[in-house]
Each structure stands twice: as structure tokens, then as C-alpha cells.
Design an enzyme around this catalytic site. Structure first.
Site, PDB file in Angstrom:
ATOM      1  CB  ALA A 174      60.426  14.857 -63.174  1.00 18.42           C
ATOM      2  CG  ASP A 175      57.992  11.114 -66.384  1.00 22.61           C
ATOM      3  OD1 ASP A 175      57.285  12.117 -66.171  1.00 22.61           O
ATOM      4  OD2 ASP A 175      58.372  10.769 -67.505  1.00 22.61           O
ATOM      5  CB  ILE A 176      60.814   7.587 -61.552  1.00 22.40           C
ATOM      6  CG1 ILE A 176      61.020   6.875 -62.893  1.00 22.40           C
ATOM      7  CG2 ILE A 176      61.014   6.617 -60.389  1.00 22.40           C
ATOM      8  CD1 ILE A 176      62.456   6.517 -63.187  1.00 22.40           C
ATOM      9  CG  MET A 195      54.917  14.618 -62.224  1.00 25.03           C
ATOM     10  SD  MET A 195      54.693  14.286 -63.998  1.00 25.03           S
ATOM     11  CE  MET A 195      56.376  14.430 -64.595  1.00 25.03           C
TER      12      MET A 195
END
Length: 646
Positions: free
Chosen positions: A482-484, A513
Site C-alpha cells: 500500500a505504501d509503495i 493510499m
């Protein structure tokens, strides 16, 4: 619209080609999926290992982006490897699943989606180069490179000579951090500070949690099995919604594991995407549903009038796509740093603002010279400055930096920057031409304005965990997906905006996100998963596409994974991350080396997109942040007598 004059032809069979075209269309480009007359197109997106790419790459008339599984120098080049096979070959699959179980296939086509996002950003970069310098070039993007780029939390252990084990829904360095059963489902609870642990312990009121085994973070990580069992004695007494509300009240990141079929009922998704929610509720999920969800939103930064923008600043001989662009990055860990890292690789001057003691991730282990490998991987080619934005003098310094910046990117909690005096209106007054990108878990307009968010919680609430299962139980993607993916969405939106003519006004870009995770999950659910499974071997596992016979299963158990993979059709070994460092293709095509200011060498990753004539480059690891010296306070003046009425 940012790319409204761009004409795109998408003619490759990979999902990445289709998704890249969808992203370019979302940014304003006109897209065709069947060629009428290729001369009419500015950009052509192909996948030469799946389809014939004709002579477009040699024509020099178009920006041609070729998305393939592996690079042209890779010994496996030319084979149309699937997303699941790349997951296995790259180490991604081995990082996903429970500690004592088998590796689990990620439930979305992560490498295809990642390749689409990086390809779209690379195309926007090439469009900018063509507009400013008249250079037309080809682009190569590899699924293997995208997979490797997602391994930044696991590669540090490999660099230190260790194997990074699967942790399921846990965090290797924080506890409690896991998925816990509730009375009616599951909840993710993630603590990252001692204060959050104290509040959670007090709220749970489980006497055994006061035991000395859980006093420090190291104690809790060392006794995590007992800790999680005790936490679950509390969560199972509560409904998921009630437990989530309690955690939100005490400032602990938490959220339910949302089933993809129930995504339309998730409060924030329904608030932000009402049309998509209604369509899912009425008709279910099909191959077009994901197109109803936008992964970024743009609007005017402010109403401040815009003056003419100065000529682009270029260093002599610098032909990098973003040469002359200045970027301010305020963020930690993965999301905003990923954006800054790629903008810097593309030639921008990136100034990273860190807190007075430096970013927390600098001190994570393993590393060298007091800096972690994780921090180095995510922050290459940046200038770093330490500012304490609670002090007016440091805020004044930031204002000075912003006056001459082109881009501001941050992943603070929504409203945090505004509380420091940097609202959108203020930023517009400081610099009317600024491109300001805000990345957050749930978005600016959110059903959860006070809820903190971590990657794990967003994976749970965006449908990703429901699609990724291990032994039937939901499990998070091992990489910080999710961050990436949120960072990649921001990167594309920013570069697409920079590809516009320079006289355009300032822009606000919002990235949620959860929006990005839902977009990915809906695409995967609409497409459906292909068949395949992991099989155990003497020294690990292999991944087999399609069905598996009992004979093949029995054969695997008696062989090393490399030999077993060679003996079974459509099988590939499931590689551990540390094994990649012995793989000649990985060493040649993915891994690189950079130096810091002291001359020390660092292992880093090449970018997974290659622009033929104006390449992105990863060169340096930043040293300690520069300390900005505040002016000493003015000497106190003698008191002035008060004016008093006669």
C-alpha cells in the site's frame, strides 16, 4: 487535464500495458487499443515478450515503452513470464505468508500493476523531454525490476548476510502488530510507540499484559506469541467496529479486514467513490469496475494569481528528464521518500526535510556507519536538511525553500502541515506555481479524519488482504504494497503535471493510499486469479502454474527446488531474498552501487525503467542531515514605561 494533447496506442497483451494506458487516459491522454495509423500516435505501449512489437522501437518517430518480464540482458529474456512466476523468481512470494507456512501468491498482479505505474511515470518523463528538447526515445520497463524495487524492507537483511523470514501479519520490529480475531471478523492493530502500547494495554484491561515479559519493545517482540494470544482475549469480546472505534479514540492505527465483495459498504470508500459503490452494490465487480476509482485527484492550489514562470534551470550538460526541477520532500519511511528518490533519479534537485534528530528509519538495523540500509535504499541522491518546524525560524527557512521550489511532496497526517502554518492557501501565496502533493492513508476528505494509518491497515481496508490468503486466512502482502503503490501513484501524477507547459498554475495533488489499494484490488477481482500453487521441496518451494498431479507433488518433495522446477512444466523456484544476491541476472540487471559523502560504498537498486537517451541514475547515499543554524535571539531591550492616562 495534464496530458490532454497526448495520443497513445496500447497494443500489448500484458495487464501492465492495459493499466498503463488507463493511467495515461486518467491524466487526459487519448488512448486507442487498435492501431489505425501508427503515425498518428505520440506514445506506443507494447509488451514485446508477449506480442510482436513490429518495428516501432526502431522507427524513432514515437516514444515507445516496452514492458517485459525481464531485461534484455537477462538470461531469461524473451520468455513471457507471468506475474505469479515473477513473484516467485524475485523473492516477493517468499516474503508473503505466515512464518510457519508456505509462501503465498500475492492476490493482485503486483508486478504488472507496479510496472504500469512506473511505465506511466517514465512516459510522462519522456514527454517532458520531447517537449523541452525535441528528443524522442524508447523506454524499457521490467516486471523483475519492479518486484525488486518493492523489497526495500527485506533486502537490508540480505545485505547483512541474513535471511529475511516471513512474518505473516506481524511486523518484525514492532509489537503488538497483527491481525486479531473479533466477535464478528478480523481487525488489524498496529502500535509503533510506547505511548500507543500503554494506551492499548490500559484499554484492554487484561491483567497479564502488565507482566514483565512485555515491558519493553524488545521484550514484546521476543514474546510475541504470548502477547498476541492475550490481545486476542480482548478483541474477541468486541465487534470489529467497536474495537476499531476504541483504537481510533486512543490514537492506535487499526482497521477491519474488508472483503472485496463488501468494499462498497466500507464507509470511506463509499464516501469517496459513491458511484463505484452503487455500481458494485447493484452489479457486483467486473473487468471495468476498477475504472470507476481514481488513484489521484487534482485541483488548483489556490486562487493566488500566477506570474510568469522563469526559464527552466539546467546544469551544463544535464539532459536528465527533470533537470532544473526543485523538490521539497517532507516525509518518513516509504511513501514520500519513494517519490523523492525517483524524482532525484530523474534529475530533480530534491531537498529532504528531516526532524532535528534525523528520520527514525536512519537508525534501523542493519546498516553501516550509523545509517540503515533501508534508509539508504529509499533516499538516494537527496540533499537532507534537519528542521524543527515547531520553531518559527525553521518554518521561515522552509518558506524560503518553497519560494523557489517546483514540487512539494509530503506524507504527514492530513492537516499536520496546515497546523504548522502551511495551508494550501498559504503555500499558494508563497509560491503560486507550486505543485503540492499530499499522500495520506484515507485522503483529505475522509470518513476517518482522526484515524492514523499504516501500510498494513490500508492493505486490510483496501481489499488487498482479502485477496491474499495463506491456508485460507487473510494475510498482508509481505512487501509494503500500500505504501509503495501509493508512492508510485504520486510519482506518476507529479511527473505528468511537470510534463505540462510551464506557464500553468499551481496544482494540488491528493493521493489516498486506500483509493490506490482499492483500484488494484478491484482490477484483480474483476480479472480473476489464474490457477497455481506452491509445492514443498527439499530446500524450499516451487511455484507451478495450473493444476498439479500427485506424481509431480511426490517428485518435488524428494528434490531441491531448482531441480524440481526444471523437471515440471510451468514451474519456477520460489527464491528467498538472500538467494538473489547469488543470482547473476539480479546482480547485473537490478543491483547497483552508490557512494556516500565519506566515500563508502552502498548496495542500491537501479530504477526499473530505462529511458534510452535521458536515463534515470542512482548515484549517491545522503550523509547526516545538514543542521540549519538559527539566528541567536535578539538581546532584551530595556522596558519602556507604559503610557498612562493623565
Amino acid at each position: 487535464m495534464m496530458l490532454e494533447d497526448l495520443r497513445v496506442l496500447a497494443c500489448g497483451g500484458r495487464d501492465a500495458v492495459k493499466l498503463c494506458a488507463t493511467l495515461l487516459e486518467r491524466a487526459g491522454a487519448s488512448v486507442d487499443f487498435e492501431a489505425a495509423n501508427s503515425v498518428d500516435y505520440d506514445v506506443i505501449v507494447v509488451s514485446s515478450d508477449v506480442d510482436h512489437a513490429a518495428d516501432w522501437k526502431a522507427s524513432r518517430m514515437h516514444i515507445v515503452c516496452d514492458i517485459t518480464a525481464t531485461g534484455p540482458q537477462d538470461s531469461r529474456a524473451g520468455t513471457p513470464w507471468t506475474d505469479a512466476q515473477i513473484q516467485a523468481m524475485s523473492g516477493l512470494m517468499d516474503t508473503t505468508g505466515f512464518a510457519h507456512g508456505a509462501p503465498a501468491r500475492i492476490g493482485i498482479a503486483l508486478t504488472e500493476i507496479s510496472a504500469a505505474l512506473y511505465a506511466a511515470a517514465a512516459i510522462a518523463s519522456a514527454v517532458r523531454v520531447k517537449r523541452l528538447r525535441g528528443i524522442v526515445q524508447n523506454i524499457d520497463v521490467t516486471l523483475m525490476g519492479c518486484a525488486a524495487s518493492a523489497l526495500t524492507t527485506f533486502l537490508p537483511a540480505a545485505f547483512a548476510g541474513r535471511s529475511a523470514a516471513r512474518v505473516g501479519n506481524r511486523h518484525p520490529a514492532c509489537a503488538p502488530w497483527n491481525a486479531y480475531r473479533t466477535r464478528d471478523g478480523w481487525i488489524l492493530i498496529c502500535t509503533s510507540t510506547e505511548e500507543q502500547w500503554r494506551k492499548l494495554r490500559q484499554e484492554a484491561r487484561v491483567p497479564a499484559l502488565d507482566d514483565a515479559r512485555f515491558t519493553t519493545l524488545a521484550d514484546r517482540v521476543g514474546h510475541v506469541d504470548e502477547l498476541d494470544a492475550l490481545i486476542e482475549t480482548w478483541t474477541t469480546t468486541l465487534a470489529t467496529e467497536d474495537c476499531t472505534r476504541i483504537c481510533e479514540r486512543i490514537g492506535v492505527a487499526a482497521g477491519p479486514i474488508v472483503g472485496i465483495a463488501d468494499l462498497h459498504d466500507e464507509a470511506n470508500f463509499r464516501m469517496r467513490h459513491p458511484q463505484a459503490a452503487r455500481l458494485i452494490e447493484a452489479n457486483g465487480i467486473d473487468g471495468q469496475t476498477y475504472r470507476q476509482v481514481s488513484i489521484f485527484e487534482t485541483s488548483a492550489l489556490s486562487d493566488t494569481p500566477v506570474v510568469a514562470k522563469p526559464e527552466i534551470r539546467k546544469r551544463d550538460g544535464d539532459t536528465a528528464p527533470l533537470a532544473g526541477v526543485r523538490v521539497i520532500e517532507i516525509g518518513q519511511y516509504t511513501t514520500a521518500p519513494l517519490v523523492g528518490k525517483h524524482l532525484a533519479a530523474l534529475g530533480a534537485e530534491v531537498v529532504k526535510i528531516e526532524p532535528p534528530d534525523g528520520e527514525v528509519a536512519r537508525s534501523w538495523t542493519p546498516g553501516q556507519g550509523g545509517t540503515s540500509y533501508f534508509f539508504a535504499l529509499n533516499n538516494t541522491d537527496k540533499q537532507t536538511i534537519a528542521l524543527d518546524l515547531k520553531h518559527e525560524a525553521d518554518r521561515a527557512h522552509l518558506r524560503t525553500l518553497l519560494e523557489d521550489a517546483d514540487v512539494l511532496v509530503e506524507n504527514l497526517r492530513p492537516g499536520a502541515l496546515a497546523k504548522l502554518g502551511f495551508t494550501r492557501e498559504t503555500l499558494g501565496a508563497i509560491n503560486p506555481r507550486l505543485v503540492y502533493c499530499s499522500i495520506s492513508g484515507f485522503g483529505i476528505a475522509s470518513a476517518y479524519p482522526s484515524r492514523p494509518a499504516f501500510d498494513t491497515v490500508i492493505q486490510a481496508m483496501g481489499g488487498l488482504m482479502d485477496l491474499t490468503k495463506s491456508d485460507g486466512a487473510p494475510v498482508k502482502i509481505g512487501a509494503s504494497a500500500a505504501d509503495i503503490l501509493g508512492g508510485q501513484a504520486a510519482l506518476f501524477a507529479i511527473v505528468a503535471r511537470l510534463a505540462m507547459p510551464s506557464e500553468d498554475a499551481g496544482t494540488f495533488i491528493e493521493i489516498s493510499m486506500q483509493d490506490v489499494a482499492a483500484w488494484c484490488a478491484l482490477f484483480a477481482a474483476g480479472k480473476g486469479a489464474s490457477r497455481g500453487q506452491t509445492l514443498a521441496c527439499l530446500d524450499g518451494h516451487i511455484w507451478i502454474e495450473g493444476d498439479v498431479s500427485d506424481t509431480e507433488r511426490a517428485r518435488c518433495i524428494t528434490q531441491p527446488k531448482i531441480a524440481a522446477a526444471r523437471s515440471i512444466a510451468q514451474a519456477v523456484p520460489v527464491m528467498r531474498v538472500d538467494e538473489l544476491l547469488d543470482d547473476s541476472d539480479f546482480l547485473a540487471d537490478v543491483l547497483s552501487v552508490a557512494r556516500d559523502a565519506n566515500g563508502a560504498f552502498w548496495p542500491v537498486l537501479k530504477v526499473p525503467y530505462r529511458l534510452a537517451k535521458t536515463p534515470a541514475r542512482v548515484r549517491a547515499v545522503p550523509g547526516a542531515p545538514e543542521i540549519v543554524r538559527r539566528a541567536p535571539p535578539a538581546p532584551a531591550r530595556a522596558p519602556v514605561p507604559e503610557d498612562r492616562p493623565a
